[in-house]
Write an enzyme that holds these catalytic residues in place. Structure first.
Site, PDB file in Angstrom:
ATOM      1  N   ASP A 185     -12.793 -15.669 -11.986  1.00 27.55           N
ATOM      2  CA  ASP A 185     -13.207 -16.521 -13.364  1.00 27.55           C
ATOM      3  C   ASP A 185     -12.867 -15.927 -14.544  1.00 27.55           C
ATOM      4  O   ASP A 185     -13.236 -14.679 -14.691  1.00 27.55           O
ATOM      5  CB  ASP A 185     -14.740 -16.975 -13.427  1.00 27.55           C
ATOM      6  CG  ASP A 185     -15.142 -17.960 -12.309  1.00 27.55           C
ATOM      7  OD1 ASP A 185     -14.241 -18.286 -11.530  1.00 27.55           O
ATOM      8  OD2 ASP A 185     -16.406 -18.491 -12.463  1.00 27.55           O
ATOM      9  N   HIS A 234     -19.671 -13.805 -14.692  1.00 25.26           N
ATOM     10  CA  HIS A 234     -19.362 -13.880 -16.013  1.00 25.26           C
ATOM     11  C   HIS A 234     -20.095 -12.889 -16.939  1.00 25.26           C
ATOM     12  O   HIS A 234     -21.323 -12.701 -16.819  1.00 25.26           O
ATOM     13  CB  HIS A 234     -19.614 -15.484 -16.791  1.00 25.26           C
ATOM     14  CG  HIS A 234     -19.178 -16.239 -15.862  1.00 25.26           C
ATOM     15  ND1 HIS A 234     -19.516 -17.686 -15.849  1.00 25.26           N
ATOM     16  CD2 HIS A 234     -17.960 -16.181 -14.880  1.00 25.26           C
ATOM     17  CE1 HIS A 234     -18.840 -18.468 -14.960  1.00 25.26           C
ATOM     18  NE2 HIS A 234     -17.807 -17.686 -14.427  1.00 25.26           N
ATOM     19  N   CYS A 343     -19.295 -19.932 -23.380  1.00 25.13           N
ATOM     20  CA  CYS A 343     -18.772 -20.692 -22.345  1.00 25.13           C
ATOM     21  C   CYS A 343     -18.174 -22.045 -22.500  1.00 25.13           C
ATOM     22  O   CYS A 343     -17.144 -22.292 -21.952  1.00 25.13           O
ATOM     23  CB  CYS A 343     -19.783 -20.884 -21.115  1.00 25.13           C
ATOM     24  SG  CYS A 343     -20.856 -19.519 -20.975  1.00 25.13           S
TER      25      CYS A 343
END
Ligand code: DAV
Length: 351
Positions: A185, A234, A343
């Site tokens: 990611d 993350h 985000c």
């Protein structure tokens, strides 16, 4: 619009940014990847509601918060792009597996890694995100026409063999991913000019990091960072660069002395600022998909202006003491969905 494209300076003036959308957000089913990262107290919610829309009142409030964020950005002369609405309610079907549904296009930070004028489309490891890029295709076509290079890694197959179920509940961090194919990611990477910091996580494996190294390694130095996050997914609620020389640190996950030791030489004289504990109220809507540390998932528009959630006043005071102009913005309902300002955005032009 001038002719500049790309993120020229990581802390420069933001001129163009993507802000995610929450329309049609679907609850992910509790598969191995979701179970490994999502808060235990919400596993039941995923089990019961997987494949169905998130509660509509949270979606509606979050949508209003996103629109308010967009309006705020416009007052700072930032051009805002939004992903397209696509139907995430349908199962995703491949020859190897099938989901109950998709997820959302709320978090551009997870899917697009912007390296100056290159845009890398992340080969994400959650099956429900397999087709998420569809929401961004119209934008990517526009960006390509503007001169961006759009880079697509080999699309991962996400077969059962990629996931180690046994690692879900081990003490400390053992990734549920093995190295059978490259996945990551984009939100596990921090780009500071030509230096990239990255963590391995439950969504990013070494093969993914190695692929990126191979693709862009001549131009960028990539450094692996280990933190004390025992459920990493993350890095942007763990270490948060604010401007040249200042990095905000999550004290529950990072030992500053250790970090100083492992970071490359260019960070030696940086100020590592310990973030205050998140302010949480029993009246807050549920954070289904994250910890309370979304408090530090903030954006810096330029080297002076910082957007933070309006309830986090201790963080605001700290940032003011570092001479930031703090802009408090309501964003609690958006935080139900696993992210906050960082985000929910991805800068496309920064000068
Ligand atoms: O719960 O700290 C936040 C970052 C999500 N993109 C957490 C993860």
């Amino acid at each position: 619009m001038g002719s500049t494209i790309g993120v020229k300076n990581s802390f420069g003036q933001t001129k163009r940014i993507i802000v995610g959308i929450i329309d049609g957000a679907i609850v992910p089913e509790l598969d191995i990847a979701v179970e490994a990262t999502m808060p235990k107290k919400h596993h039941h919610f995923f089990k019961i509601n997987g494949g169905r829309p998130f509660p509509s009142e949270y979606v509606q409030y979050a949508k209003n918060e996103l629109d308010n964020l967009v309006n705020k950005l416009i007052t700072f002369n930032v051009l805002v792009d939004r992903p397209s609405v696509v139907d995430f309610s349908k199962p995703i079907v491949t020859p190897d597996w099938k989901t109950l549904g998709g997820l959302y296009a709320a978090m551009p930070r997870d899917i697009l890694l912007v390296l100056d004028s290159k845009i890398v489309v992340a080969p994400m490891s959650w099956r429900c995100r397999y087709d998420e890029i569809k929401s961004y295709n119209d934008l990517l076509i526009q960006y390509a026409q503007m001169g961006y290079e759009i880079i697509y890694p080999i699309k991962p197959e996400l077969k059962d063999t990629l996931y180690n179920k046994a690692n879900i509940n081990t003490k400390g961090f053992n990734s549920i991913l093995n190295e059978t194919e490259a996945v990551f990611d984009a939100a596990d990477f921090i780009v500071i000019d030509k230096t990239i910091l990255v963590q391995k996580s439950h969504v990013t494996n070494q093969a993914g990091i190695d692929w990126l190294k191979m693709e862009i390694g001549d131009e960028y130095e990539i450094h692996l960072v280990e933190t004390g996050d025992d459920k990493p997914m993350h890095i942007d609620a763990t270490i948060v660069p604010l401007r040249e020389g200042v990095m905000l640190i999550n004290p529950d996950r990072v030992n500053i002395n250790k970090l100083r030791y492992i970071l490359p030489i260019q960070f030696k004289n940086w100020d590592f600022v310990t973030a205050p504990q998140p302010i949480v109220s029993p009246k807050d809507p549920p954070k289904y998909m994250s910890s309370n540390w979304l408090s530090i998932n903030i954006i810096t528009l330029d080297s002076k202006t910082v957007f933070i959630e309006e309830s986090q006043y201790t963080l605001g005071e700290l940032l003011q003491s570092y001479n930031f102009d703090v802009v408090p913005i309501p964003f609690k309902y958006f935080q139900c969905f696993g992210g906050s300002f960082h985000c929910a955005t991805q800068e496309i032009i920064r000068e």
